[in-house]
Design an enzyme around this catalytic site. Structure first.
Site, mmCIF file in Angstrom:
data_model
loop_
_atom_site.group_PDB
_atom_site.id
_atom_site.type_symbol
_atom_site.label_atom_id
_atom_site.label_comp_id
_atom_site.label_asym_id
_atom_site.label_seq_id
_atom_site.Cartn_x
_atom_site.Cartn_y
_atom_site.Cartn_z
ATOM 1 N N CYS A 118 20.651 -35.279 37.603
ATOM 2 C CA CYS A 118 19.893 -33.360 37.417
ATOM 3 C C CYS A 118 19.626 -33.257 35.621
ATOM 4 O O CYS A 118 18.434 -32.299 36.188
ATOM 5 C CB CYS A 118 21.598 -32.135 37.712
ATOM 6 S SG CYS A 118 21.144 -31.180 37.652
ATOM 7 N N CYS A 119 20.337 -33.347 35.035
ATOM 8 C CA CYS A 119 19.509 -33.004 33.613
ATOM 9 C C CYS A 119 17.793 -33.703 33.393
ATOM 10 O O CYS A 119 17.303 -33.112 32.942
ATOM 11 C CB CYS A 119 20.160 -33.877 32.400
ATOM 12 S SG CYS A 119 21.826 -33.399 32.150
ATOM 13 N N CYS A 201 23.615 -25.857 29.351
ATOM 14 C CA CYS A 201 23.316 -24.920 30.961
ATOM 15 C C CYS A 201 24.945 -24.401 31.476
ATOM 16 O O CYS A 201 25.861 -25.566 30.786
ATOM 17 C CB CYS A 201 23.196 -26.346 32.160
ATOM 18 S SG CYS A 201 21.330 -26.329 32.396
ATOM 19 N N CYS A 204 27.940 -27.113 32.683
ATOM 20 C CA CYS A 204 27.964 -28.327 31.735
ATOM 21 C C CYS A 204 28.262 -27.931 30.010
ATOM 22 O O CYS A 204 28.385 -28.423 29.558
ATOM 23 C CB CYS A 204 27.135 -28.694 31.673
ATOM 24 S SG CYS A 204 26.534 -29.752 33.711
ATOM 25 N N CYS A 229 21.385 -35.071 26.843
ATOM 26 C CA CYS A 229 20.423 -35.586 28.333
ATOM 27 C C CYS A 229 19.693 -35.779 28.954
ATOM 28 O O CYS A 229 19.352 -36.061 29.411
ATOM 29 C CB CYS A 229 20.957 -33.557 28.647
ATOM 30 S SG CYS A 229 19.472 -33.216 27.258
#
Length: 249
Positions: A118-119, A201, A204, A229
């Site tokens: 995702c990062c 984010c 997170c 990340c």
């Protein structure tokens, strides 16, 4: 062996404050210089220095699509404060849609591999486009932010991206930065006062518990002291690349 640009600048930068470090870097490093901001207090201090000195350094952010509303508000406030636009780069729509379709919208909670993926799609890949063609990258990294960042240098060569990486706050403390932002009335994220010392984010990031380290609220469920990340690490997982024997330019 001819000294590299990094080796020449390192001792000169060490004796200077933030303003003069950025000014010297702009004077000596040729080409396009980019500063990436996530609107944390360190980045706001660097942005203030760039804008008030009128330096030809692009200030850009990565809008992941999952930022806090407070961060978006600060973005707008900062542009108004300095009468300068902070441009953004965004994840590519198709890869992001495919990732969410395959793994789910909040799959990062279930596996470290999902979180890193995702990062990558939301941050790392956009950063590669943002830095394309740049000769230098300015960051807000500090050596005392976490154990993983203890070895960060004021200036180094990012061997993977083939550019100079300048970390002008590497030897600053958070206390010194807070004092400076207060002295110069630099706008800061209101989440800092609520215990969010490191802000990424929204899904997170959480507020810190008493006694926790500065970045403990990032990806807290992973229980990993070296959480990153991917923006500042290479394929080997190391945070700093270090200077190379010769400058590529």
């Amino acid at each position: 062996m001819k000294p590299s640009l990094v080796e020449i600048l390192a001792p000169r930068l060490a004796a200077l404050d933030l303003d003069h470090r950025l000014k010297l870097a702009r004077e000596v490093i040729p080409g396009h210089i980019v500063f990436t901001t996530s609107f944390g207090i360190e980045d706001q201090f660097v942005t203030h220095s760039i804008f008030t000195q009128g330096l030809e350094i692009d200030v850009v952010t990565i809008d992941t699509g999952r930022l806090f509303e407070e961060t978006i508000s600060l973005w707008e406030e900062t542009e108004a404060r300095y009468a300068r636009r902070i441009h953004a780069v965004y994840p590519q729509a198709l890869p992001l849609a495919e990732f969410v379709a395959e793994h789910g919208v909040n799959s990062f909670y279930r596996a470290v591999e999902n979180r890193k993926a995702c990062c990558h799609v939301r941050k790392v890949e956009p950063l590669s486009r943002l830095l394309a063609g740049a000769s230098a990258w300015v960051t807000g990294l500090r050596a005392d932010q976490s154990q993983a960042r203890e070895g960060v240098n004021l200036i180094e060569l990012d061997n993977d991206r083939k550019l100079v990486k300048l970390n002008p706050l590497a030897d600053y403390t958070r206390e010194a930065i807070v004092a400076a932002t207060e002295a110069f009335s630099v706008p800061v994220n209101e989440l800092h006062a609520k215990g969010f010392l490191s802000i990424g984010c929204a899904p997170c990031t959480r507020a810190l518990e008493p006694g926790e380290s500065e970045r403990a609220g990032r990806w807290w469920w992973e229980e990993d002291e070296k959480k990153e990340c991917g923006l500042h690490v290479g394929p080997d997982g190391r945070l700093t690349r270090g200077p190379a024997p010769e400058d590529p330019r």
